[in-house]
Scaffold this motif. Structure first.
Motif, PDB file in Angstrom:
ATOM      1  N   ALA A   3       0.824  -1.202   0.000  1.00  0.00           N
ATOM      2  CA  ALA A   3       0.000   0.000   0.000  1.00  0.00           C
ATOM      3  C   ALA A   3       0.858   1.251   0.000  1.00  0.00           C
ATOM      4  CB  ALA A   3      -0.904   0.001   1.232  1.00  0.00           C
ATOM      5  N   THR A   4       0.257   2.339  -0.457  1.00  0.00           N
ATOM      6  CA  THR A   4       0.885   3.644  -0.317  1.00  0.00           C
ATOM      7  C   THR A   4       0.379   4.240   0.987  1.00  0.00           C
ATOM      8  OG1 THR A   4       0.834   3.880  -2.691  1.00  0.00           O
ATOM      9  CG2 THR A   4       1.248   5.867  -1.435  1.00  0.00           C
ATOM     10  N   VAL A   5       1.314   4.441   1.910  1.00  0.00           N
ATOM     11  CA  VAL A   5       0.940   4.844   3.263  1.00  0.00           C
ATOM     12  C   VAL A   5       1.450   6.254   3.543  1.00  0.00           C
ATOM     13  CG1 VAL A   5       1.149   4.267   5.716  1.00  0.00           C
ATOM     14  CG2 VAL A   5       1.165   2.433   4.010  1.00  0.00           C
ATOM     15  N   LEU A   6       0.580   7.082   4.090  1.00  0.00           N
ATOM     16  CA  LEU A   6       1.020   8.393   4.568  1.00  0.00           C
ATOM     17  C   LEU A   6       1.045   8.355   6.089  1.00  0.00           C
ATOM     18  CD1 LEU A   6       1.704  11.404   4.315  1.00  0.00           C
ATOM     19  CD2 LEU A   6      -0.755  11.861   4.196  1.00  0.00           C
ATOM     20  N   LEU A   7       2.230   8.551   6.632  1.00  0.00           N
ATOM     21  CA  LEU A   7       2.398   8.498   8.075  1.00  0.00           C
ATOM     22  C   LEU A   7       2.493   9.925   8.622  1.00  0.00           C
ATOM     23  CD1 LEU A   7       3.044   6.655  10.585  1.00  0.00           C
ATOM     24  CD2 LEU A   7       5.445   7.019  10.008  1.00  0.00           C
ATOM     25  N   VAL A   8       1.506  10.316   9.419  1.00  0.00           N
ATOM     26  CA  VAL A   8       1.489  11.674   9.959  1.00  0.00           C
ATOM     27  C   VAL A   8       1.911  11.599  11.423  1.00  0.00           C
ATOM     28  CG1 VAL A   8       0.167  13.817  10.111  1.00  0.00           C
ATOM     29  CG2 VAL A   8      -0.523  12.050   8.478  1.00  0.00           C
ATOM     30  N   GLU A   9       3.085  12.112  11.697  1.00  0.00           N
ATOM     31  CA  GLU A   9       3.676  11.998  13.041  1.00  0.00           C
ATOM     32  C   GLU A   9       4.677  13.125  13.185  1.00  0.00           C
ATOM     33  OE1 GLU A   9       3.786   9.716  15.977  1.00  0.00           O
ATOM     34  OE2 GLU A   9       4.904  11.575  16.375  1.00  0.00           O
ATOM     35  N   ASP A  10       4.534  13.914  14.240  1.00  0.00           N
ATOM     36  CA  ASP A  10       5.414  15.075  14.363  1.00  0.00           C
ATOM     37  C   ASP A  10       6.751  14.751  15.008  1.00  0.00           C
ATOM     38  OD1 ASP A  10       3.776  14.661  16.669  1.00  0.00           O
ATOM     39  OD2 ASP A  10       4.578  16.531  17.482  1.00  0.00           O
ATOM     40  N   ASP A  11       6.831  13.651  15.724  1.00  0.00           N
ATOM     41  CA  ASP A  11       8.112  13.259  16.320  1.00  0.00           C
ATOM     42  C   ASP A  11       8.999  12.640  15.232  1.00  0.00           C
ATOM     43  OD1 ASP A  11      10.195  11.708  17.498  1.00  0.00           O
ATOM     44  OD2 ASP A  11       9.111  11.729  19.397  1.00  0.00           O
ATOM     45  N   HIS A  13      11.922  11.347  15.142  1.00  0.00           N
ATOM     46  CA  HIS A  13      12.584  10.065  15.392  1.00  0.00           C
ATOM     47  C   HIS A  13      11.614   8.911  15.187  1.00  0.00           C
ATOM     48  CE1 HIS A  13      16.433  11.532  16.647  1.00  0.00           C
ATOM     49  NE2 HIS A  13      15.833  12.445  17.424  1.00  0.00           N
ATOM     50  N   VAL A  14      10.447   9.047  15.774  1.00  0.00           N
ATOM     51  CA  VAL A  14       9.424   8.001  15.650  1.00  0.00           C
ATOM     52  C   VAL A  14       9.040   7.842  14.175  1.00  0.00           C
ATOM     53  CG1 VAL A  14       7.045   7.365  16.250  1.00  0.00           C
ATOM     54  CG2 VAL A  14       8.532   8.414  17.969  1.00  0.00           C
ATOM     55  N   ARG A  15       8.859   8.996  13.508  1.00  0.00           N
ATOM     56  CA  ARG A  15       8.442   8.966  12.099  1.00  0.00           C
ATOM     57  C   ARG A  15       9.476   8.250  11.231  1.00  0.00           C
ATOM     58  NH1 ARG A  15       7.777  14.325  11.152  1.00  0.00           N
ATOM     59  NH2 ARG A  15       9.726  14.572  10.033  1.00  0.00           N
ATOM     60  N   GLN A  16      10.745   8.623  11.386  1.00  0.00           N
ATOM     61  CA  GLN A  16      11.788   8.015  10.554  1.00  0.00           C
ATOM     62  C   GLN A  16      11.890   6.516  10.797  1.00  0.00           C
ATOM     63  OE1 GLN A  16      12.924   9.387   8.039  1.00  0.00           O
ATOM     64  NE2 GLN A  16      12.148  11.418   8.558  1.00  0.00           N
ATOM     65  N   ALA A  17      11.794   6.121  12.062  1.00  0.00           N
ATOM     66  CA  ALA A  17      11.905   4.700  12.390  1.00  0.00           C
ATOM     67  C   ALA A  17      10.752   3.907  11.770  1.00  0.00           C
ATOM     68  CB  ALA A  17      11.924   4.506  13.904  1.00  0.00           C
ATOM     69  N   LEU A  18       9.545   4.438  11.884  1.00  0.00           N
ATOM     70  CA  LEU A  18       8.381   3.727  11.332  1.00  0.00           C
ATOM     71  C   LEU A  18       8.421   3.694   9.806  1.00  0.00           C
ATOM     72  CD1 LEU A  18       5.437   4.906  13.618  1.00  0.00           C
ATOM     73  CD2 LEU A  18       6.293   2.568  13.365  1.00  0.00           C
ATOM     74  N   ALA A  32       4.615  12.956   7.070  1.00  0.00           N
ATOM     75  CA  ALA A  32       4.288  14.366   7.246  1.00  0.00           C
ATOM     76  C   ALA A  32       4.348  14.653   8.729  1.00  0.00           C
ATOM     77  CB  ALA A  32       2.906  14.675   6.691  1.00  0.00           C
ATOM     78  N   GLY A  33       4.846  15.842   9.091  1.00  0.00           N
ATOM     79  CA  GLY A  33       4.974  16.205  10.496  1.00  0.00           C
ATOM     80  C   GLY A  33       3.850  17.105  10.976  1.00  0.00           C
ATOM     81  N   ARG A  34       3.069  17.610  10.041  1.00  0.00           N
ATOM     82  CA  ARG A  34       1.992  18.516  10.404  1.00  0.00           C
ATOM     83  C   ARG A  34       0.699  18.106   9.708  1.00  0.00           C
ATOM     84  NH1 ARG A  34       2.433  24.255   9.404  1.00  0.00           N
ATOM     85  NH2 ARG A  34       2.502  23.474   7.265  1.00  0.00           N
ATOM     86  N   SER A 105       4.496  -1.288  17.609  1.00  0.00           N
ATOM     87  CA  SER A 105       5.588  -1.709  16.742  1.00  0.00           C
ATOM     88  C   SER A 105       5.181  -1.538  15.280  1.00  0.00           C
ATOM     89  CB  SER A 105       5.913  -3.178  17.005  1.00  0.00           C
ATOM     90  OG  SER A 105       4.815  -3.974  16.587  1.00  0.00           O
ATOM     91  N   ALA A 106       6.156  -1.502  14.400  1.00  0.00           N
ATOM     92  CA  ALA A 106       5.866  -1.413  12.966  1.00  0.00           C
ATOM     93  C   ALA A 106       5.103  -2.655  12.510  1.00  0.00           C
ATOM     94  CB  ALA A 106       7.160  -1.259  12.173  1.00  0.00           C
ATOM     95  N   GLY A 107       5.421  -3.795  13.133  1.00  0.00           N
ATOM     96  CA  GLY A 107       4.727  -5.026  12.777  1.00  0.00           C
ATOM     97  C   GLY A 107       3.234  -4.952  13.081  1.00  0.00           C
ATOM     98  N   HIS A 108       2.930  -4.368  14.238  1.00  0.00           N
ATOM     99  CA  HIS A 108       1.529  -4.194  14.626  1.00  0.00           C
ATOM    100  C   HIS A 108       0.831  -3.232  13.654  1.00  0.00           C
ATOM    101  CE1 HIS A 108      -1.483  -3.425  18.161  1.00  0.00           C
ATOM    102  NE2 HIS A 108      -2.069  -3.762  17.028  1.00  0.00           N
ATOM    103  N   LEU A 109       1.496  -2.129  13.339  1.00  0.00           N
ATOM    104  CA  LEU A 109       0.926  -1.152  12.410  1.00  0.00           C
ATOM    105  C   LEU A 109       0.692  -1.790  11.039  1.00  0.00           C
ATOM    106  CD1 LEU A 109       0.037   1.631  11.556  1.00  0.00           C
ATOM    107  CD2 LEU A 109       2.442   2.290  11.298  1.00  0.00           C
ATOM    108  N   HIS A 110       1.677  -2.560  10.593  1.00  0.00           N
ATOM    109  CA  HIS A 110       1.556  -3.246   9.299  1.00  0.00           C
ATOM    110  C   HIS A 110       0.320  -4.156   9.281  1.00  0.00           C
ATOM    111  CE1 HIS A 110       2.524  -5.798   5.869  1.00  0.00           C
ATOM    112  NE2 HIS A 110       2.551  -6.851   6.671  1.00  0.00           N
ATOM    113  N   ALA A 111       0.112  -4.886  10.372  1.00  0.00           N
ATOM    114  CA  ALA A 111      -1.047  -5.794  10.451  1.00  0.00           C
ATOM    115  C   ALA A 111      -2.360  -4.999  10.397  1.00  0.00           C
ATOM    116  CB  ALA A 111      -0.977  -6.622  11.730  1.00  0.00           C
ATOM    117  N   ARG A 112      -2.396  -3.854  11.084  1.00  0.00           N
ATOM    118  CA  ARG A 112      -3.606  -3.016  11.060  1.00  0.00           C
ATOM    119  C   ARG A 112      -3.846  -2.439   9.658  1.00  0.00           C
ATOM    120  NH1 ARG A 112      -6.065  -1.642  16.041  1.00  0.00           N
ATOM    121  NH2 ARG A 112      -5.329  -3.232  17.480  1.00  0.00           N
ATOM    122  N   ILE A 113      -2.769  -2.035   9.002  1.00  0.00           N
ATOM    123  CA  ILE A 113      -2.881  -1.488   7.637  1.00  0.00           C
ATOM    124  C   ILE A 113      -3.493  -2.547   6.714  1.00  0.00           C
ATOM    125  CG2 ILE A 113      -1.538  -0.807   5.597  1.00  0.00           C
ATOM    126  CD1 ILE A 113       0.402   0.626   7.549  1.00  0.00           C
TER     127      ILE A 113
END
Ligand code: CA
Length: 226
Positions: A3-11, A13-18, A32-34, A105-113
């Motif tokens: 999927a094409t995922v848009l991750l909106v997270e202002d932190d 470090h968290v954003r880059q890791a995910l 996106a941070g905002r 975790s990214a694994g959990h997020l992936h499963a939800r996606i």
């Protein structure tokens, strides 16, 4: 399921890791941070799914969700540190498709996606009805007979779609008035007129029906020719 995922997270470090980890799962990911940057990206028609952090610097998460919903029906998974039940109920009620409580975790997020996409892709798969060589695409409001498009008026299409949905059984006139014309007790002649137009567009005559069969005093049946 990629999927094409848009991750909106202002932190950052968290954003880059995910972002990094979601790419390892095969997704095409942007960040996106905002909230306003996210809205711009969604309005441009980008992502298949949005992961929306609720604690953003420029807009309250609930507001951001509302604005997202105003421009798009893209599936949204909200990520919240607040795990209050009322908050979650409110967000699901205002258009979120699922939620995750931080940290995850990214694994959990992936499963939800994947789960969200499975649900929404099934729901939006277009409903196509097939009766013999007649195809009725309900969502696109297109009908073809032997591959040739039929030029139908709005009511003719509604009538055909309703009959196709109940192909092989006699649909009563009262039912057509209620379901297609939404006026129970309406004018019977309206049905006759539309049926005769539809019949002509299907290239057949009442005396020699192929698809459209009138059952006198009862109703109409759409069925594939023998
Ligand atoms: Ca945040």
């Amino acid at each position: 399921m990629m999927a094409t995922v848009l991750l909106v997270e202002d932190d950052a470090h968290v954003r880059q890791a995910l972002l990094r980890e979601l790419r390892l799962f095969g997704h095409v990911v942007s960040g996106a941070g905002r909230a306003l940057d996210a809205l711009r990206e969604v309005a441009a028609g980008g992502p298949d799914v949005v992961v929306l952090d609720l604690g953003l610097p420029d807009l309250d998460g609930g507001e951001a969700l509302k604005m997202l919903r105003a421009v798009s029906d893209v599936p949204v998974i909200v990520a919240t540190a607040r795990d209050g039940e009322q908050e979650i109920i409110r967000l699901l009620g205002s258009g979120a498709d699922d939620y995750l409580t931080k940290p995850f975790s990214a694994g959990h997020l992936h499963a939800r996606i994947e789960a969200v996409l499975r649900r929404t892709r099934t729901a939006t798969r277009s409903e196509t009805l097939t009766v013999g060589a007649l195809r009725v695409d309900v969502d696109r409001r297109e009908a073809t007979l032997e591959g040739r498009p039929l030029q139908l008026s709005r009511k003719e299409f509604d009538l055909l779609a309703h009959l196709a949905r109940h192909a092989g059984r006699v649909v009563r006139r009262q039912e057509l008035l209620a379901e297609v014309w939404r006026q129970p007790g309406g004018d019977d002649q309206t049905i006759d007129v539309h049926l005769s137009w539809l019949r002509r567009k299907l290239g057949e005559r009442a005396a020699a029906p192929r698809y459209l069969h009138t059952v006198r005093g009862v109703g109409v049946m759409l069925t594939a020719p023998e």
